[in-house]
Design an enzyme around this catalytic site. Sequence first.
Site, short mmCIF file in Angstrom:
data_model
loop_
_atom_site.label_atom_id
_atom_site.label_comp_id
_atom_site.label_asym_id
_atom_site.label_seq_id
_atom_site.Cartn_x
_atom_site.Cartn_y
_atom_site.Cartn_z
N LYS A 113 72.80 22.10 72.15
CA LYS A 113 73.47 21.57 71.41
C LYS A 113 74.79 22.13 72.39
CE LYS A 113 73.25 26.53 69.66
NZ LYS A 113 73.50 27.29 68.98
N ARG A 148 70.69 34.00 57.81
CA ARG A 148 71.13 32.57 57.79
C ARG A 148 70.28 31.84 57.41
NH1 ARG A 148 74.28 31.71 64.16
NH2 ARG A 148 71.62 30.54 63.69
N HIS A 192 64.65 33.87 64.29
CA HIS A 192 65.61 33.48 65.01
C HIS A 192 66.28 35.17 64.97
CE1 HIS A 192 69.08 32.18 68.82
NE2 HIS A 192 69.71 32.62 67.22
N ARG A 221 63.55 30.21 73.10
CA ARG A 221 64.53 29.22 73.39
C ARG A 221 66.06 29.88 73.90
NH1 ARG A 221 63.53 30.44 68.24
NH2 ARG A 221 65.23 31.40 68.06
N TYR A 268 107.55 30.21 74.26
CA TYR A 268 107.86 30.06 72.87
C TYR A 268 107.79 32.00 72.48
CZ TYR A 268 107.38 25.27 72.47
OH TYR A 268 107.04 23.82 72.54
N CYS A 318 100.96 27.75 75.36
CA CYS A 318 101.12 26.24 74.78
C CYS A 318 99.62 25.20 74.44
CB CYS A 318 102.61 25.52 75.16
SG CYS A 318 104.34 26.53 75.94
N MET A 319 100.57 23.72 74.03
CA MET A 319 99.53 23.06 73.58
C MET A 319 99.21 22.17 74.44
SD MET A 319 99.88 19.97 71.23
CE MET A 319 99.94 20.53 69.49
N ASP A 320 100.39 21.98 75.83
CA ASP A 320 99.82 21.33 76.54
C ASP A 320 99.95 21.70 77.83
OD1 ASP A 320 100.32 19.03 74.87
OD2 ASP A 320 102.57 19.83 75.31
#
Length: 380
Positions: A33, A129, A161, A217, A261, A308-310
Site C-alpha cells: 500500500k 480501528r 491487526h 502480513r 528563515y 525550506c520548501m526547496d
Amino acid sequence: MTRAEIVVDLAAIRHNVRLLRELVGGTMITVVKADGYGHGMVEVARAARDAGAEWLAVATLDEARALRAGGDTGPVLTWLTVPGERYDDVVRAGIDLTAYSVAELDEIAAADAGVPARVQLKVDTGLGRGGATRADWERFFACARAGEEAGAWTVTGIWSHLACADEPDHPANDAQQAAFDDALVLADAAGLRPALRHLANSAAAILRPGARYDAVRVGLASYGLDPAPTVDHGTDLRPAMTVRADLALVKHLAAGDSVSYGHTWTADAPTTIGLVPAGYAEGVPVAGSGRLEVAVAGTRRPLRGRVCMDQVLVDLGGEEPPAGTDVVLFGPPGDGRATAQDWAEACGTISYEIVTRVGGRMPRRHVDHDHDHDHDRDRR
C-alpha cells in the site's frame, strides 16, 4: 543529471521477503500500500512475487486496480472502503475484499459483478480501528455464511491487526490473540471454513511465532526497515531506499553569521555551508530542522537552520567539496549515512512516515544489484 532522487534496490526487497518467508514458514502477504511505502508499488510487487510472496495486500480499491493494471495476476487483499464505492470490476478482477460489517457485506452483495466475490472478514480484537466489534461477531459471521450459501461470495479469510506488536511484553498482545482465537471459534461454529487466518504484522511475524497462524502480513520489514527498533532480534533486514541529491553550492560563513528563515542557527565559528536541493516539498520534515544529519561524500554532517520548501543547508565544518558532490539524505547504514530510523528518531516519528512521505519532485529510480541493471521510473 538529477537534482535529487529516490533510489530503490529491488534486490534488497527480494532479500527481505525471502528471508521473512523462510522465518515464518507459512504464507507471505507482502503489503504494498501507499505506493509500496514510497518505494514504488508495482516494482515492489514484482520483486516480492519473485521472492515467493504468495499474496500482496493494499489498503484501497484503487491500489488493487493499479496492481492489476501493472500486470499482477496473483492473490491480492484490500481492506479500506467507504459506503458507495464501486466493487464490480474489482470483484471480476479476483481481488479479495475485506468486510468490517454486515452493511459492508450488503454492499458487496449488491455489486453487479456477474461472479461471486472473494471476501475476507476483519474482526476488531482491540486496536479499535476497522473491523467488526465483539458484540457483532455472531451476527456478522452468520450473515457471511448465509451469503456464502447463497452464492454471493466465498469467505477466503478471517483476520485482525495488532496494536502493540513492536512491544513484545505488552499485555495487549496476549489479549488480542486470545480475542482472535475466540473469533475463530465463533466463525467455525457459524460454518465458515476460510483458507487464511492471519493476525501478525511485521513485528509479530518476527517476534511472536504463535501469532503467525496460516499467513502473516509484512509491510515495513519487507522494505528493510525495523518494525521493532527497540528489540534486539537480529533479523538481517536490508533497507531498500536511498534518498540522495547533488550538492548545489558551497559558501563560507563567518562567526556570527545566521542562516535560513528566522535565523534559528548562528555560526559560533567560521565554517562552510552547503546547499542541498531538497526540502519539505520533497518530504524532508520541517520537524527535523536543526536535528537531521546527512552524509556528504561519506561524512556525516548536521543540517543547520530551518528546512525550506526547496532546500536545506548542511554544515560542512570548513570543508569545501565541489558542487555536484554526492549527498545522501538517508539510506542503508554505512559510509556515514543516516538511516530512515535515524531521521524518525530525530523528528519524534516513525520510519514508516519518513519513507512514505518522501518524494514530491524527486524521481524514483529502481536498481537491481542482483542483475546489475537499472530501471528508471517516474515517481507516481
